[in-house]
Structures are given as C-alpha cells and as structure tokens.
Design a protein around this motif. Structure first.
Motif, PDB file in Angstrom:
ATOM      1  N   PHE A  27       0.814  -1.209   0.000  1.00  0.00           N
ATOM      2  CA  PHE A  27       0.000   0.000   0.000  1.00  0.00           C
ATOM      3  C   PHE A  27       0.853   1.267   0.000  1.00  0.00           C
ATOM      4  O   PHE A  27       0.617   2.181  -0.810  1.00  0.00           O
ATOM      5  CB  PHE A  27      -0.936   0.012   1.225  1.00  0.00           C
ATOM      6  N   LYS A  28       1.809   1.359   0.902  1.00  0.00           N
ATOM      7  CA  LYS A  28       2.588   2.594   0.992  1.00  0.00           C
ATOM      8  C   LYS A  28       3.414   2.822  -0.266  1.00  0.00           C
ATOM      9  O   LYS A  28       3.489   3.951  -0.786  1.00  0.00           O
ATOM     10  CB  LYS A  28       3.487   2.573   2.223  1.00  0.00           C
ATOM     11  N   ALA A  29       4.017   1.760  -0.772  1.00  0.00           N
ATOM     12  CA  ALA A  29       4.831   1.897  -1.980  1.00  0.00           C
ATOM     13  C   ALA A  29       3.990   2.305  -3.179  1.00  0.00           C
ATOM     14  O   ALA A  29       4.435   3.087  -4.037  1.00  0.00           O
ATOM     15  CB  ALA A  29       5.550   0.588  -2.274  1.00  0.00           C
ATOM     16  N   LYS A  30       2.759   1.825  -3.242  1.00  0.00           N
ATOM     17  CA  LYS A  30       1.897   2.102  -4.391  1.00  0.00           C
ATOM     18  C   LYS A  30       1.135   3.414  -4.266  1.00  0.00           C
ATOM     19  O   LYS A  30       0.830   4.055  -5.276  1.00  0.00           O
ATOM     20  CB  LYS A  30       0.893   0.955  -4.566  1.00  0.00           C
ATOM     21  N   THR A  31       0.822   3.808  -3.027  1.00  0.00           N
ATOM     22  CA  THR A  31      -0.085   4.953  -2.849  1.00  0.00           C
ATOM     23  C   THR A  31       0.514   6.104  -2.061  1.00  0.00           C
ATOM     24  O   THR A  31      -0.080   7.177  -1.998  1.00  0.00           O
ATOM     25  CB  THR A  31      -1.366   4.512  -2.121  1.00  0.00           C
ATOM     26  N   GLY A  32       1.670   5.898  -1.437  1.00  0.00           N
ATOM     27  CA  GLY A  32       2.297   6.956  -0.646  1.00  0.00           C
ATOM     28  C   GLY A  32       1.860   6.983   0.806  1.00  0.00           C
ATOM     29  O   GLY A  32       2.414   7.747   1.604  1.00  0.00           O
ATOM     30  N   ARG A  33       0.857   6.175   1.165  1.00  0.00           N
ATOM     31  CA  ARG A  33       0.396   6.097   2.548  1.00  0.00           C
ATOM     32  C   ARG A  33       0.187   4.636   2.946  1.00  0.00           C
ATOM     33  O   ARG A  33      -0.109   3.796   2.105  1.00  0.00           O
ATOM     34  CB  ARG A  33      -0.957   6.816   2.739  1.00  0.00           C
ATOM     35  N   THR A  34       0.312   4.361   4.234  1.00  0.00           N
ATOM     36  CA  THR A  34      -0.027   3.040   4.729  1.00  0.00           C
ATOM     37  C   THR A  34      -1.542   2.887   4.742  1.00  0.00           C
ATOM     38  O   THR A  34      -2.289   3.871   4.647  1.00  0.00           O
ATOM     39  CB  THR A  34       0.498   2.833   6.157  1.00  0.00           C
ATOM     40  N   VAL A  35      -2.003   1.659   4.894  1.00  0.00           N
ATOM     41  CA  VAL A  35      -3.439   1.417   5.004  1.00  0.00           C
ATOM     42  C   VAL A  35      -4.013   2.182   6.192  1.00  0.00           C
ATOM     43  O   VAL A  35      -5.083   2.794   6.103  1.00  0.00           O
ATOM     44  CB  VAL A  35      -3.725  -0.096   5.165  1.00  0.00           C
ATOM     45  N   GLU A  36      -3.296   2.163   7.313  1.00  0.00           N
ATOM     46  CA  GLU A  36      -3.772   2.844   8.513  1.00  0.00           C
ATOM     47  C   GLU A  36      -3.921   4.341   8.281  1.00  0.00           C
ATOM     48  O   GLU A  36      -4.898   4.956   8.751  1.00  0.00           O
ATOM     49  CB  GLU A  36      -2.819   2.581   9.677  1.00  0.00           C
ATOM     50  N   ALA A  37      -2.982   4.942   7.536  1.00  0.00           N
ATOM     51  CA  ALA A  37      -3.066   6.373   7.246  1.00  0.00           C
ATOM     52  C   ALA A  37      -4.259   6.681   6.349  1.00  0.00           C
ATOM     53  O   ALA A  37      -4.953   7.702   6.536  1.00  0.00           O
ATOM     54  CB  ALA A  37      -1.772   6.859   6.602  1.00  0.00           C
ATOM     55  N   TRP A  38      -4.529   5.792   5.385  1.00  0.00           N
ATOM     56  CA  TRP A  38      -5.702   5.976   4.536  1.00  0.00           C
ATOM     57  C   TRP A  38      -6.997   5.836   5.333  1.00  0.00           C
ATOM     58  O   TRP A  38      -7.965   6.564   5.107  1.00  0.00           O
ATOM     59  CB  TRP A  38      -5.682   4.964   3.389  1.00  0.00           C
ATOM     60  N   GLY A  61      -6.919   8.736  -5.643  1.00  0.00           N
ATOM     61  CA  GLY A  61      -5.854   8.007  -6.312  1.00  0.00           C
ATOM     62  C   GLY A  61      -5.795   6.517  -6.049  1.00  0.00           C
ATOM     63  O   GLY A  61      -4.899   5.832  -6.567  1.00  0.00           O
ATOM     64  N   LEU A  62      -6.730   5.994  -5.271  1.00  0.00           N
ATOM     65  CA  LEU A  62      -6.717   4.556  -5.000  1.00  0.00           C
ATOM     66  C   LEU A  62      -7.427   3.777  -6.102  1.00  0.00           C
ATOM     67  O   LEU A  62      -8.363   4.282  -6.728  1.00  0.00           O
ATOM     68  CB  LEU A  62      -7.390   4.246  -3.660  1.00  0.00           C
ATOM     69  N   GLY A  63      -6.995   2.537  -6.296  1.00  0.00           N
ATOM     70  CA  GLY A  63      -7.698   1.637  -7.189  1.00  0.00           C
ATOM     71  C   GLY A  63      -8.949   1.093  -6.510  1.00  0.00           C
ATOM     72  O   GLY A  63      -9.146   1.268  -5.303  1.00  0.00           O
ATOM     73  N   THR A  64      -9.766   0.393  -7.276  1.00  0.00           N
ATOM     74  CA  THR A  64     -11.037  -0.105  -6.734  1.00  0.00           C
ATOM     75  C   THR A  64     -10.828  -1.030  -5.547  1.00  0.00           C
ATOM     76  O   THR A  64     -11.476  -0.881  -4.503  1.00  0.00           O
ATOM     77  CB  THR A  64     -11.827  -0.839  -7.827  1.00  0.00           C
ATOM     78  N   ASN A  65      -9.929  -2.013  -5.683  1.00  0.00           N
ATOM     79  CA  ASN A  65      -9.695  -2.935  -4.581  1.00  0.00           C
ATOM     80  C   ASN A  65      -9.085  -2.225  -3.379  1.00  0.00           C
ATOM     81  O   ASN A  65      -9.473  -2.461  -2.228  1.00  0.00           O
ATOM     82  CB  ASN A  65      -8.791  -4.088  -5.013  1.00  0.00           C
ATOM     83  N   GLN A  66      -8.126  -1.346  -3.638  1.00  0.00           N
ATOM     84  CA  GLN A  66      -7.519  -0.599  -2.544  1.00  0.00           C
ATOM     85  C   GLN A  66      -8.568   0.226  -1.797  1.00  0.00           C
ATOM     86  O   GLN A  66      -8.608   0.244  -0.563  1.00  0.00           O
ATOM     87  CB  GLN A  66      -6.421   0.326  -3.086  1.00  0.00           C
ATOM     88  N   ALA A  67      -9.433   0.911  -2.554  1.00  0.00           N
ATOM     89  CA  ALA A  67     -10.471   1.728  -1.937  1.00  0.00           C
ATOM     90  C   ALA A  67     -11.437   0.880  -1.116  1.00  0.00           C
ATOM     91  O   ALA A  67     -11.869   1.282  -0.030  1.00  0.00           O
ATOM     92  CB  ALA A  67     -11.226   2.510  -3.011  1.00  0.00           C
ATOM     93  N   SER A  68     -11.760  -0.301  -1.620  1.00  0.00           N
ATOM     94  CA  SER A  68     -12.673  -1.191  -0.896  1.00  0.00           C
ATOM     95  C   SER A  68     -12.056  -1.654   0.419  1.00  0.00           C
ATOM     96  O   SER A  68     -12.734  -1.702   1.456  1.00  0.00           O
ATOM     97  CB  SER A  68     -13.025  -2.402  -1.756  1.00  0.00           C
TER      98      SER A  68
END
Length: 213
Positions: A27-38, A61-68
């Motif tokens: 998550f962090k590498a792909k989006t710049g934030r950890t899951v917890e930060a999101w 900026g999240l993908g569908t699965n990431q956003a879910s």
C-alpha cells in the motif's frame, strides 16, 4: 460407498487471502500512505456511506480494490476475514460453513461433508476454502464448488466446453460459464446419498482437468 478419512484440519487457506495480503503490504509503496493512514483520512474527510466513500477514495488516487479495503477498515463497508490475516481467515472459515448449513439447511450438512471428503480423497493437493455463500474446492484453480439451497446442494464443476462433455444420464446442466469464460461450466443437483456416486465421477474429472497450474 466406503467411509473416507477425515482431514487433519477442516479447511484450507483461501487464495484470496494471499492476494489481499500482497495488496496491503504494498500500500505505501503504491499509494504513498499506509493502510492505517488511509483509514484515518477516510474517517476524517470521507463520506460515511460505503459506496460514496469508495468513490471518494478513488478520486484520491486509489484503485477499486484498494479503496474497498480502506472502506472496510474504516468501518463504512462490511468486511470479512479474506481481508485479514491467514489466521483470521482460518478462524472464520468454520463459521461460514455453519452459517450456510443453519436452520432448514442443516439436514444438508452430511451431504456437504461427504462431498468434501470425496474431493479430498482425489489428492493431497485439494484445498477446501469456504466463502460466505459457497465452498470452493481448489487444486491449482477452483475445480468445483458447493452451494446449499433449501432442499438441495448445487455442485458446480469446471468441465470446460459443454460440447466436449457427454452426459448420458442428462443430469449435468450447462451454467453458461464457458461462454462467459468462467471456471465453473456445469452443475448438478445433490439431494441424497444416492446422488454422490454420480457426482464422484464428475468431481474426479474436474479435478483431473486442473492437473496443470
């Protein structure tokens, strides 16, 4: 029909768990934030309802699965153990089966257990991986799945092109899956122990078709 040995562990790790864990780890590498930060951001700034929150996260900026995944962890969307640890999934899996075979469907539980035993008897590489509404059987891919209804089980099978499947008893039904490029292409109804001998041969054929990864 002979009695089959019980497996040492009731269920196996669903392939989706490894996929989800890989997504979360990156998550962090792909989006710049950890899951917890999101999750913190979603709770602080996002809509409260699941669908609007997923849509909002995608605008960030999240993908569908990431956003879910974030919406589930933020408490806006229902989640389940597939999005958790392997230990979490394995702890939850028996409950999925118990829920499927509760109430009026409890009488079907012995037939489900027999089908599970038949699947496991095909080889040591068979994995039984419950979901919330069905129980798939995997080798390299899903080769069969069991879904309970009020008075029957539907056994779905990955048998390929219906034109190549010759069923003299006319008990197999084309699901339309082959045309849609789904894995499960056929199904048959299981209502009694007598149906299992017929099911066993087709279950074996579906297993053998999945010999290569």
């Amino acid at each position: 029909m002979p009695t089959l040995p019980r497996p040492s562990a009731p269920y196996d790790l669903h392939p989706s768990v490894a996929y989800v864990q890989a997504v979360l780890a990156n998550f962090k590498a792909k989006t710049g934030r950890t899951v917890e930060a999101w999750v913190d951001l979603a709770r602080a700034q996002g809509p409260a309802e699941p669908k609007p929150l997923v849509a909002w996260l995608k605008t960030q900026g999240l993908g569908t699965n990431q956003a879910s995944f974030v919406a589930q962890r933020a408490g806006a969307a229902p989640g389940h153990a597939f999005d958790d640890t392997p230990e979490g999934y394995l702890a939850a899996a028996p409950g999925y089966v118990d829920a499927q075979y509760g109430g009026r469907k409890a009488a079907l539980r012995p037939l489900f257990e027999r089908l599970t035993d038949l699947a496991r008897s095909l080889g040591e590489d068979v994995r039984v991986c419950p979901c919330e509404t069905i129980v798939p059987f995997y080798r390299h891919h899903v080769f069969a799945e069991v879904k309970p209804f009020a008075s029957r089980l539907d056994l779905g099978l990955a048998l390929g092109d219906p034109a190549s499947v010759k069923d003299a008893d006319a008990r197999l039904k084309d699901t339309g899956g082959f045309a849609k490029k789904d894995r499960i292409t056929h199904k048959m109804e299981i209502t009694s122990e007598a149906d299992l001998a017929f099911a066993s041969a087709w279950l074996k054929r579906a297993y053998e078709r999945d010999a290569k990864g």
